[in-house]
Design a protein around this motif. Sequence first.
Motif, mmCIF file in Angstrom:
data_model
loop_
_atom_site.group_PDB
_atom_site.id
_atom_site.type_symbol
_atom_site.label_atom_id
_atom_site.label_comp_id
_atom_site.label_asym_id
_atom_site.label_seq_id
_atom_site.Cartn_x
_atom_site.Cartn_y
_atom_site.Cartn_z
ATOM 1 N N GLN A 106 0.805 -1.216 0.000
ATOM 2 C CA GLN A 106 0.000 0.000 0.000
ATOM 3 C C GLN A 106 0.842 1.271 0.000
ATOM 4 O O GLN A 106 0.520 2.245 -0.679
ATOM 5 C CB GLN A 106 -0.945 -0.012 1.214
ATOM 6 C CG GLN A 106 -1.961 -1.139 1.164
ATOM 7 C CD GLN A 106 -2.880 -1.134 2.374
ATOM 8 O OE1 GLN A 106 -3.302 -0.067 2.824
ATOM 9 N NE2 GLN A 106 -3.192 -2.308 2.896
ATOM 10 N N ALA A 107 1.936 1.270 0.747
ATOM 11 C CA ALA A 107 2.792 2.462 0.794
ATOM 12 C C ALA A 107 3.361 2.748 -0.590
ATOM 13 O O ALA A 107 3.430 3.910 -1.035
ATOM 14 C CB ALA A 107 3.918 2.273 1.805
ATOM 15 N N ALA A 131 0.575 4.111 -2.865
ATOM 16 C CA ALA A 131 0.315 5.526 -2.563
ATOM 17 C C ALA A 131 1.376 6.417 -3.184
ATOM 18 O O ALA A 131 1.077 7.487 -3.735
ATOM 19 C CB ALA A 131 0.254 5.735 -1.053
ATOM 20 N N SER A 133 -0.536 10.748 -0.030
ATOM 21 C CA SER A 133 -0.038 10.258 1.249
ATOM 22 C C SER A 133 -0.665 8.899 1.572
ATOM 23 O O SER A 133 -1.723 8.538 1.032
ATOM 24 C CB SER A 133 -0.364 11.246 2.369
ATOM 25 O OG SER A 133 -1.759 11.307 2.585
ATOM 26 N N GLU A 134 -0.016 8.152 2.460
ATOM 27 C CA GLU A 134 -0.564 6.861 2.866
ATOM 28 C C GLU A 134 -1.907 7.039 3.563
ATOM 29 O O GLU A 134 -2.830 6.233 3.377
ATOM 30 C CB GLU A 134 0.422 6.138 3.793
ATOM 31 C CG GLU A 134 1.685 5.666 3.096
ATOM 32 C CD GLU A 134 2.585 4.883 4.032
ATOM 33 O OE1 GLU A 134 2.083 3.935 4.660
ATOM 34 O OE2 GLU A 134 3.771 5.247 4.144
ATOM 35 N N TRP A 189 -5.309 5.193 2.369
ATOM 36 C CA TRP A 189 -6.138 4.335 3.235
ATOM 37 C C TRP A 189 -7.582 4.825 3.248
ATOM 38 O O TRP A 189 -8.525 4.039 3.233
ATOM 39 C CB TRP A 189 -5.577 4.303 4.655
ATOM 40 C CG TRP A 189 -4.219 3.669 4.739
ATOM 41 C CD1 TRP A 189 -3.692 2.722 3.914
ATOM 42 C CD2 TRP A 189 -3.209 3.956 5.703
ATOM 43 N NE1 TRP A 189 -2.415 2.402 4.285
ATOM 44 C CE2 TRP A 189 -2.087 3.139 5.395
ATOM 45 C CE3 TRP A 189 -3.120 4.814 6.795
ATOM 46 C CZ2 TRP A 189 -0.918 3.167 6.133
ATOM 47 C CZ3 TRP A 189 -1.954 4.841 7.534
ATOM 48 C CH2 TRP A 189 -0.861 4.020 7.202
#
Length: 465
Positions: free
Chosen positions: A435-436, A439, A445-446, A450
């Motif tokens: 996910q990081a 992004a 941004s993370e 999310w």
Amino acid sequence: MSHHVLVVDDEAKLCDLLVSALSTDTLLVSTAGNGLQALAVLERQAIDLVISDWRMPGMDGPQLLAEIKSRYPRLPVIVMTAYSTVKNAVASMRNGAYDYIAKPFDIDELDVTVHKALQYADVLRDNQRLRDELQARQPIASLVGESPAFQRVLTAIDSVRESSATILLTGESGTGKEMVARAIHRHGSRADQPFVAVNCAAIPEGLLESEMFGHRKGAFTGAISDRVGRFVQADKGTLFLDEVGDMPLPLQAKILRALQERVIEPVGESHERRVDVRVIAATNKDLLKAVADKTFREDLYYRLNVFPIPLPALRDRVEDIATLAAHFARTAGADAGKRIAGFSDEALQAMLAYPWPGNIRELQNCVERATIVASGAQIEQADLPGYLFGSAPVRQSAGLLASAEMAVPDDLDASLAELEKAFILAALQQSHGVQAAAAQRLGISERSFWYRLKKLGIQVEKIAH
């Protein structure tokens, strides 16, 4: 350099004393017996410094100080007050006085204070002169464009920016009318005063009069407190009336009177208030046709059309597209934490070939979107929205974004959500479900990533391979 000082005091002997003590070959001293006389002198002569008593009949020192700060904000004022009223002297400093001297005062001390105040006035004058010279060399630096069509706009702006003439900006939606209005204000003689913008099409008809002129508490249902109108907010500055062609006829008559008489009357009040406002109006409508159709007052049209400036459509200034796009990319890149070096030749050619019916606003939105989507330092053709081509460009991703004929959606929000979901899924697949990393690929941004996963209902474990 010679200077002119005005002494204001109702004691004639003190005035004579100060004239004798301060006058030199380079310092002229005039006198006035009260505040009203002082204002009359200020209207006739250029004064560099005012020395005023605190207590005087008629208009006293505090009232005179307030008037001077309102009419001549750069003019320094020294207040004379008795030893027993030091509190008054402190109050005068808070209200804009340069300094104060206590009576009885020492002439040498007064002389030092006067010369410091005059030096201060000289610095203010020199700073203003330098600002004026800089603006004269680069008058409208905030507006971008080198095409002949836009250069004619810049020439018109430069010729009217220092005046108080009413301006009418015309042109299609998105041609930058508010941006031009702000530039005229920022580079004009009222730059240090308010700029107030009103969209006449965005305010309900029943509230427009109150919005423009203000109202008193209890003037109508819902008026639970006094309200200051836009004309008063813009006093001494600029009032921008956007979409003025959408103004209802009953309000047009009141706007006309405000422009002609420079007075307004808040709703629920019986007395008028004088205002000093420079009006810039804008419209994307044909006001002459509206006049013929009896939907716009002819007298108001001619009152607004004192200095017309037509703004060209972007398709009529194609030479400026590359420069504008680069400007928007730098701004959007800085906001998104990206450094965009420019556009590929294919991307630039696509933008030059597109007619831009939404003009500069559409170009700005397009570039901002492309900046977010771009994975590298250069915006590619595939980063541009599909409507520029009539169909969406093919992306070399996981096949999630395919070429398709662009059609206007029945539900824009749902369509945008699907597009956002497709981008997120593609980023997740390319980053193998990290996910990081996904992004980072999307330039967000993370935390934002999310939030979007939750909003769109995306289960990461299902696409982590």
